[in-house]
Scaffold this motif. Sequence first.
Motif, PDB file in Angstrom:
ATOM      1  N   ILE A 583     -23.035 -16.208  18.157  1.00 24.41           N
ATOM      2  CA  ILE A 583     -22.734 -15.639  16.831  1.00 24.41           C
ATOM      3  C   ILE A 583     -23.455 -14.319  16.613  1.00 24.41           C
ATOM      4  CG2 ILE A 583     -24.632 -16.898  15.718  1.00 24.41           C
ATOM      5  CD1 ILE A 583     -21.195 -16.014  14.176  1.00 24.41           C
ATOM      6  N   ARG A 584     -24.563 -14.100  17.357  1.00 18.04           N
ATOM      7  CA  ARG A 584     -25.325 -12.856  17.174  1.00 18.04           C
ATOM      8  C   ARG A 584     -24.558 -11.646  17.677  1.00 18.04           C
ATOM      9  NH1 ARG A 584     -30.328 -15.528  20.109  1.00 18.04           N
ATOM     10  NH2 ARG A 584     -28.489 -16.452  21.090  1.00 18.04           N
ATOM     11  N   PHE A 585     -23.757 -11.814  18.713  1.00 22.33           N
ATOM     12  CA  PHE A 585     -22.888 -10.719  19.163  1.00 22.33           C
ATOM     13  C   PHE A 585     -21.891 -10.366  18.059  1.00 22.33           C
ATOM     14  CE2 PHE A 585     -23.950 -12.050  23.628  1.00 22.33           C
ATOM     15  CZ  PHE A 585     -24.432 -10.821  24.055  1.00 22.33           C
ATOM     16  N   ALA A 592     -22.336  -3.356  12.561  1.00 21.95           N
ATOM     17  CA  ALA A 592     -22.122  -1.976  13.011  1.00 21.95           C
ATOM     18  C   ALA A 592     -20.837  -1.408  12.421  1.00 21.95           C
ATOM     19  CB  ALA A 592     -22.052  -1.923  14.541  1.00 21.95           C
ATOM     20  N   LEU A 593     -19.817  -2.249  12.359  1.00 19.54           N
ATOM     21  CA  LEU A 593     -18.543  -1.836  11.775  1.00 19.54           C
ATOM     22  C   LEU A 593     -18.714  -1.459  10.302  1.00 19.54           C
ATOM     23  CD1 LEU A 593     -15.229  -3.765  12.336  1.00 19.54           C
ATOM     24  CD2 LEU A 593     -15.957  -3.257  10.029  1.00 19.54           C
ATOM     25  N   VAL A 594     -19.412  -2.322   9.554  1.00 19.95           N
ATOM     26  CA  VAL A 594     -19.671  -2.044   8.135  1.00 19.95           C
ATOM     27  C   VAL A 594     -20.501  -0.774   7.986  1.00 19.95           C
ATOM     28  CG1 VAL A 594     -20.846  -2.889   6.059  1.00 19.95           C
ATOM     29  CG2 VAL A 594     -19.487  -4.470   7.451  1.00 19.95           C
ATOM     30  N   SER A 705     -22.663   2.412  18.169  1.00 21.18           N
ATOM     31  CA  SER A 705     -22.484   1.606  19.382  1.00 21.18           C
ATOM     32  C   SER A 705     -23.688   1.734  20.318  1.00 21.18           C
ATOM     33  CB  SER A 705     -21.207   2.024  20.111  1.00 21.18           C
ATOM     34  OG  SER A 705     -20.077   1.808  19.312  1.00 21.18           O
ATOM     35  N   VAL A 706     -24.151   2.973  20.492  1.00 20.49           N
ATOM     36  CA  VAL A 706     -25.250   3.227  21.428  1.00 20.49           C
ATOM     37  C   VAL A 706     -26.610   2.871  20.822  1.00 20.49           C
ATOM     38  CG1 VAL A 706     -26.474   5.038  22.696  1.00 20.49           C
ATOM     39  CG2 VAL A 706     -23.975   5.013  22.657  1.00 20.49           C
ATOM     40  N   CYS A 707     -26.816   3.228  19.586  1.00 17.63           N
ATOM     41  CA  CYS A 707     -28.161   3.137  18.992  1.00 17.63           C
ATOM     42  C   CYS A 707     -28.409   1.906  18.121  1.00 17.63           C
ATOM     43  CB  CYS A 707     -28.444   4.385  18.151  1.00 17.63           C
ATOM     44  SG  CYS A 707     -28.358   5.926  19.090  1.00 17.63           S
ATOM     45  N   LEU A 708     -27.343   1.261  17.627  1.00 18.51           N
ATOM     46  CA  LEU A 708     -27.552   0.188  16.659  1.00 18.51           C
ATOM     47  C   LEU A 708     -27.141  -1.202  17.135  1.00 18.51           C
ATOM     48  CD1 LEU A 708     -26.358   1.920  13.354  1.00 18.51           C
ATOM     49  CD2 LEU A 708     -28.674   1.763  14.259  1.00 18.51           C
ATOM     50  N   MET A 712     -29.551  -4.350  17.089  1.00 22.38           N
ATOM     51  CA  MET A 712     -29.388  -5.451  16.136  1.00 22.38           C
ATOM     52  C   MET A 712     -29.295  -6.793  16.852  1.00 22.38           C
ATOM     53  SD  MET A 712     -26.976  -3.942  13.070  1.00 22.38           S
ATOM     54  CE  MET A 712     -25.712  -3.228  14.111  1.00 22.38           C
ATOM     55  N   TRP A 713     -28.564  -6.815  17.976  1.00 24.98           N
ATOM     56  CA  TRP A 713     -28.491  -8.058  18.752  1.00 24.98           C
ATOM     57  C   TRP A 713     -29.871  -8.447  19.266  1.00 24.98           C
ATOM     58  CZ3 TRP A 713     -29.562  -9.295  23.872  1.00 24.98           C
ATOM     59  CH2 TRP A 713     -29.134 -10.552  24.288  1.00 24.98           C
TER      60      TRP A 713
END
Length: 746
Positions: A583-585, A592-594, A705-708, A712-713
């Motif tokens: 679920i963490r993925f 990231a989308l938000v 995508s690269v930095c967050l 977060m994962w």
Amino acid sequence: MKSNKGKGLLGLLGLLVVLGIFGFFGYDTLQKSKLVTDENGVTSQNGGIKLGLDLAGGVSITYQAKEENPSAEDMSDTQYKLQQRVQNYSSEAEVYQEGGNRINVDIPGVTDANKILEELGKPGSLQFYDENWNVVLEGTDVASAKAVIYKDQQTGNNNYEVALTFTDEGTKKFADVTAANVGKKIAIVYDNVMYSNPTVQQAITGGQASISGMTSYEEAENLASTIRIGSLSLELEELRSNVVGAKLGQEAITTSLKAGAIGFGIVCVFMIVVYLIPGLAASLALCLYVALMLILLAAFEVTLTLPGIAGIILSIGMAVDANVIIFTRIKEEIGLGKTVHSAIKTGFAKALSAIVDGNVTTLIAAAVLYWRGSGTVKGFATTLALGIVLSMFTALFVTKFTLNTLYNLGFQDQKFYGIRKEKKALNFLGKRNICFIISAVMILAGVAGMVMNKSSIGNAFNYSLDFQGGTSTSVTFNEDMSLERISSEVVPVVESITNSADTQTQKVAGTNEVIIKTRTLSVEERQALDEALVENFGVDESKITAESISGAVSAEMKRDAVMATAIATVFMLLYIWVRFKDIRFAASAVLALVHDVLVVVACYALAKWSVGSTAIACLLTIVGYSINATIVIFDRIRENIKLMGPKASTVDIVNTSITQTFTRSINTSLTTFVMVFVLFIMGVSSIREFALPLMAGIICGTYSSVCLTGAMWYVMTTKKQKKDAVEKQAKKDAEKAAKKAKKSGK
């Protein structure tokens, strides 16, 4: 060797023939899509791709409520339901209120107003009658009606019905009526014409019913449409109808096509320079992709507008992305010492999961957006879904076939493919707190911008005509004004009065009348505009009329767009959760989308970019782009967890995965950015207004995508690891204490 070269030559000839055939039909489709103006000033197409109202014009019909003083609620409800009705003609049709009791319907891609009026019908009243011809239900009791197909188990034939769903009040009424009329008929009458007269088989209490006896799906769809239109809150009558010209004009179409061709050429050159022979294979596959896209847009009669173009740009970016993922894998396999032939085979196999997951996730979003969205949202979803399916096909099959063909022709040396050696992992996670702070500052700056806008311009955003409506001014000039002259001569005069670039113009075919839509004008501004038109163009002031108009994007349509995006996000989260078994993925991807959406929204607020229907498409494009880029990194993390083993730290796994996919992230973003940037440089003002937020979204999506996402994962994973460690230690301490207590008790 000779056998392989012969096979390669045969394959290349076959590929070139296929490219030639589809290229010809694609070019022919494009030529047929061009606008042609006859001697009467009527603009039309000879076939090809159906263009939306903003690109090609269409029919504009004005209806007036028969009720003298309709309520604002009834007008709003009627506007929304009429929007649902005209979806049958085009997903890009616009419906907006004019004055206090009129509703405008703009339907793109058609020029015969009389035919549309005849097919659309006068929106009269829908009523249900019992056998004594008493009205037992009204159209307002029906919540929805749709055509359905089911197969008869006995005959194997298709049967066609119209499925009805009633409102809460209608459900109760229908239950009482059917209970009292078992074995009798209930007639469905629209505008004094009986469309159906089914027999009641039993009392129906579930709020749903069906009308059978249709001979075709088209007949069922027509009846369903009739019922939907009949459930309008108000009864309408036609006031006037016109054939109108494109909002953007031929110049916008021409420059967009040129920009698309130049951008595509730059992308192909970039792919060949960076990826050599694989890049050439990808370029040939992308050429076939473009040709097939043009043909299918025409074949499926998709109405193409600016938001639709956004979907195509995103799908081209995803097509390039799939190829970049594959080629990166091939380089890595060659770097590990494998032969070129083995590297090609392994590269496609290892890239498959990332490509499928990324594309399926975006396809889920497109499907939900089409299902729940309306207007521009549905048009965007259609082109995006079509592009995704095509991009997967060309990347996984056409590129692979072309690459193997070129290999068989003799391009077998490693120098033609490049070698990617293992690089030292960069410490991306070491900068995660700085990145988190930067993101928070950008989002908070957006909130501050909204507050400042609210105090200065009255709204959190610079809403365009599509969202908040404005003033529609109808002007009859002394001569026939071309769209180009209107754009170069009339619009600057209008903008000098309004001090706003948000001006839309349409030409009424066969007349000298031009419709000018602007922000809401005061009485003084209307008078100033009239005087400016008289002074600059010698217009007869008596032939200038003005009306207030509502936004073409109604509150319900906005709600549908938000709801569709929310549902799509949930489905994407579930898919990622199932595929990655963590679920963490899924949570990291959605966060990231938000984040990307909020940052672009902040840009809209701070830069005061115009927020209209195209803004919805821009944000949806960013959603699709962001999730695809994130999936690629997560796919590599999932793989490295197995490859690097339990001894590897979570930090090393994440940093290694981001480093390995970093070049892919940059190259894919660069190629997509180039497509949009050329569109921004060459396009007319409305195209630039559309391209600028897209560029911001591409940059933001790459950054997140690269930095967050990995960061977060990592944060979620380490927190769980610490929690598990604490619980494990507590369990050990408890067991130890229990043993000690047991020992002391003895």
